[in-house]
Scaffold this motif. Sequence first.
Motif, short mmCIF file in Angstrom:
data_model
loop_
_atom_site.label_atom_id
_atom_site.label_comp_id
_atom_site.label_asym_id
_atom_site.label_seq_id
_atom_site.Cartn_x
_atom_site.Cartn_y
_atom_site.Cartn_z
N MET A 1 0.86 -1.19 0.00
CA MET A 1 0.00 0.00 0.00
C MET A 1 0.90 1.25 0.00
SD MET A 1 -3.06 0.94 2.64
CE MET A 1 -2.83 -0.63 3.41
N ASP A 2 0.63 2.19 -0.84
CA ASP A 2 1.50 3.37 -0.84
C ASP A 2 1.10 4.35 0.26
OD1 ASP A 2 -0.77 4.42 -1.93
OD2 ASP A 2 0.29 5.70 -3.37
N GLN A 3 2.00 5.29 0.52
CA GLN A 3 1.85 6.18 1.66
C GLN A 3 0.56 7.01 1.58
OE1 GLN A 3 3.92 6.24 4.37
NE2 GLN A 3 2.32 7.52 5.22
N THR A 4 0.24 7.49 0.38
CA THR A 4 -0.94 8.36 0.26
C THR A 4 -2.21 7.60 0.62
OG1 THR A 4 0.23 9.48 -1.50
CG2 THR A 4 -2.09 10.01 -1.25
N THR A 5 -2.32 6.33 0.16
CA THR A 5 -3.49 5.52 0.49
C THR A 5 -3.60 5.35 2.00
OG1 THR A 5 -2.88 4.31 -1.49
CG2 THR A 5 -4.72 3.43 -0.19
N LEU A 6 -2.46 5.06 2.62
CA LEU A 6 -2.43 4.89 4.07
C LEU A 6 -2.87 6.18 4.77
CD1 LEU A 6 -1.65 2.61 5.98
CD2 LEU A 6 0.66 3.53 6.06
N ASN A 7 -2.37 7.32 4.28
CA ASN A 7 -2.78 8.60 4.85
C ASN A 7 -4.28 8.79 4.75
OD1 ASN A 7 -0.10 9.07 5.24
ND2 ASN A 7 0.12 10.61 3.63
N TYR A 8 -4.83 8.44 3.57
CA TYR A 8 -6.27 8.56 3.37
C TYR A 8 -7.03 7.71 4.38
CZ TYR A 8 -6.81 11.47 -0.73
OH TYR A 8 -6.85 12.55 -1.57
N ILE A 9 -6.55 6.48 4.60
CA ILE A 9 -7.26 5.58 5.51
C ILE A 9 -7.25 6.14 6.94
CG2 ILE A 9 -7.19 3.28 6.57
CD1 ILE A 9 -6.15 2.24 3.86
N ALA A 390 13.16 10.29 10.77
CA ALA A 390 13.55 9.19 11.66
C ALA A 390 13.24 7.83 11.03
CB ALA A 390 12.82 9.33 12.99
N GLN A 391 12.81 7.81 9.78
CA GLN A 391 12.52 6.58 9.05
C GLN A 391 11.54 5.68 9.77
OE1 GLN A 391 16.59 5.43 8.59
NE2 GLN A 391 16.72 6.39 6.58
N LEU A 392 10.47 6.27 10.26
CA LEU A 392 9.45 5.49 10.96
C LEU A 392 8.47 4.90 9.94
CD1 LEU A 392 8.78 7.86 13.98
CD2 LEU A 392 10.31 5.91 13.81
N PRO A 393 7.73 3.85 10.35
CA PRO A 393 6.81 3.20 9.41
C PRO A 393 5.72 4.13 8.90
CG PRO A 393 6.57 2.32 11.65
CD PRO A 393 7.79 3.17 11.63
N GLY A 394 5.11 3.74 7.81
CA GLY A 394 4.14 4.58 7.12
C GLY A 394 2.96 5.00 7.97
N TRP A 395 2.50 4.11 8.85
CA TRP A 395 1.31 4.47 9.62
C TRP A 395 1.59 5.61 10.59
CZ3 TRP A 395 1.54 3.93 14.92
CH2 TRP A 395 2.51 3.08 15.44
N VAL A 396 2.85 5.76 11.02
CA VAL A 396 3.18 6.88 11.90
C VAL A 396 3.08 8.19 11.13
CG1 VAL A 396 4.92 7.89 13.42
CG2 VAL A 396 4.71 5.41 13.26
N ILE A 397 3.55 8.16 9.89
CA ILE A 397 3.45 9.36 9.05
C ILE A 397 1.98 9.74 8.86
CG2 ILE A 397 3.95 10.29 6.75
CD1 ILE A 397 6.37 8.31 6.72
#
Lengths: 591, 88
Positions: A1-9, A390-397
Motif C-alpha cells: 500500500m503506498d503512503q498516500t493511500t495509508l494517509n487517506y485511511i 527518523a525513518q518510521l513506518p508509514g502508519w506513523v506518518i
Amino acid sequence: MDQTTLNYIVVGLSFALYFGIAIWARAGSTGEFYAAGRGVPPVLNGMATGADWMSAASFISMAGLIAFTGYDNSTFLMGWTGGYVLLAMLLAPYLRKFGKYTVPEFIGDRFYSQTARIVAVICLIVASITYVIGQMTGVGVTFARFLEVDVTTGLLIGATVVFFYAVLGGMKGITYTQVAQYVVLITAYTIPAIFISLALTGNAIPSLGLFSEHTASGQPLLAKLDQVVTDLGFASYTGHHTNTLNMVLFTMSLMIGTAGLPHVIIRFFTVPRVADARWSAGWALVFIALLYLTAPAVGAMARLNIMDTIQTGEIGAPEGNLAYENRPQWFKNWEETGLLNFEDKNGDGRIQFYNDKNAEFAEKAQEFGWNGNELDVNRDILVLANPEIAQLPGWVIALVAAGGLAAALSTAAGLLLAISSAISHDLIKSVINPRISEKGELLAARIAMTGAIIVATWLGLNPPGFAAQTVALAFGLAAASIFPVLMMGIFSKRVNAPGAICGMLTGLIITVGYVFTYLGMFFIPGTNLLPNTPDAWLFGISPASFGTIGAIFNFAVAYLVSMQTAEPPQEIQDLVESVRIPRGAGVAVDH
Amino acid sequence: MSNENGTEAGKAYWKANLALIRNCLIVWALSSFGMGILFRPLLTGIEVGGTDLGFWFAQQGSILVFLGLIFFYAWRMNKLDHQFGVEE
C-alpha cells in the motif's frame, strides 16, 4: 500500500470518528449549544481544552520555532502554559459562578452597559477571526502535503467536517469531538518523538532525553548541539541572544493573552461546579504539558538530525557535505512542496548549510570554497517531516497527518463557536431582538456558525498575506483588551462602565496602533510608518510583545476613569460579591 | 444572590483567597520570569544535562511548577470553601 493511500485511511478513520460523535452529541437547546449543558466532567473538559488550545501553531510550528532559535524561543513554552495559572486563579472559577454563556455577556452585565458588551464583541471577533485564519491555512497545507489534493479542496473538506459537527452539536458536539481530537493529536506527536529520543539518547521519554547524553558522541545532547551549530556559524542553541526586556514582555503577552482568549474561557462554562472549573484548569495544563514538555525535545533533536544529515563529515573537507544526488527521500518530498529549497551556489553538487550572516564564519566558508548558505528550511515542516527523517513506518506518518488536522480543526471549531455565540447571544438576543424564542436563538446560533465557517474558509482561501503575524495580533488583542476588564470586573467593585469602556478601547487602539506602525496599516505591506526591526522598536519591544503594555494602559485608564466617575450601583457590587463565592452556582445553570 | 455575601465570613474567605493567589503568583513569576529569564545568569554554575538550570526552568521547570501551582490552588480553595461554609 503506498503512503498516500495509508494517509487517506488514517485521516478518513479519524474523520469518521468525529462524524460519529457529532451524531451522538447533537445539541437540543441553547444551553447545550453554548455550554454543553454544563455537564462535562472536569478531566474531559481539561482534555477538550487541551485540543481547543493547541492549534496548528502548537502542533506544527512550535517545535520548529524552538529548533531554529533555541533558548530564546522558550518564551512560547512558558507563555502558552503560564496563562493557565492566571486562568485558574483569576478568571475561570468566577466566570463559571457567574453562570452565563459568553464572555461579552459577563462584561455587559458586570459593567451594566450594552456599549461595553458590544466593544467586547468587537474585540472577541477581531481576535478570534485573526486566529482562525491560521488554523484554516494549516488545514489546507496538511491536506496538500499528505493527501495530495490542492489546498482549496483540502480547505473545503476541512470546513465541511467542522460544519457538520459544530453546527449540529454546538459546544456539546465540539467538546466530545475535541476529546477525540486530543487523543489523536497527542498520540501523533508523542510516537515519533519517542523513536527519535530513543535513537539519539536511548531514553524513551523525550523530555528526559533532552537533558541526557547523546549516544553517538558521548556528550550531553545539548552540549553536542551547541557545538554542532556554533561550528557552522549559527548562534548557540542554549545561549541568550535577544533583548531581555522584550523576552519578558513577550512571555507575559502570551500568558495574559492565553487567559483572555474567549474560546478558551468559554470551555470553563461547561463544567458542573465552580470547584470543577479550578480542577479543570489543572487537567487542561496536564494534557497541554504532555505536548509542551515534548516539544523542546523534538526541536533540539530534529535540529541535530538535520545538521548531521547535511554536514556528514568534517567542516571544510570537500567530502564533508551531503551530495545533493544522495539526498534522502523526505528531502525530495518536501522540496516538492516548496518548503525546503536547495540552490547550489558554488556548483559543487553538495549541500552547504551554515550561517552566512556571521561575518567571522563567512571568511572561513570562503576558504572552503563555499559561496553562501544553500539550504532554506521552512521551520513549519519540522514536526510533519519528523517521522520521515527518523525513518518510521508509514502508519506513523499517516498518524501525524491526522494529528495536524486534529489540532487545526479542534481549535478552529472552538474559535467558531466563540464567534457564533457572540453573534447570536450577544448581538441578536441581547441587542437586535431580545424577544427571540429559545428555538429561534438556537437556529440563529446555527446560522451564525454557518456564516462564521464560510467567512473563515474564504479567509483561509484568500489569506490576507499576513497569516503569520495575525496570531501574534490575536494574543496582543486578547491581552490588551479582554483580560484586564475581566480581571477588574471580578477583583474590583469600584471599576465602573465608563472605566471599563475607556480601558478596553485604550488597550485595543494603542496595541493595534503599535502593531500597524511596524507591520503596516491592516498589514498592507509598505504602509508601515517605521521599519519592523529591533532597532526601530520602542525600547526594543516587538509588536508581538506589546500586548503587555496595552494591558497596563487598559488597567491604568480603567482605574483613573472609574475614580473620577460615580461608583457602580449597589446591585452590581452585589453581583461582584456573588461571583467571588462558589455557593449558589447550581442556581445559575437553568437561567 | 445569597445572603452570606456581605457577611464577615464572606469577607474573610475573599481575603484568604487573595493571599493564596498572591503567594501562588509570586512562585509563578519566580519560576518563569525569574529562574527562566532574569536570574539565569546567576544560575550558570548549576549544570543540568549539558546546560544550566536557567535553561531547564525556561523549557521544562516552569511548566512543572505551573502544574503544581494550579493543583495546589484548587486543593487549598476546596478546603477554604468548606472552612468558610461557601461551598456549593
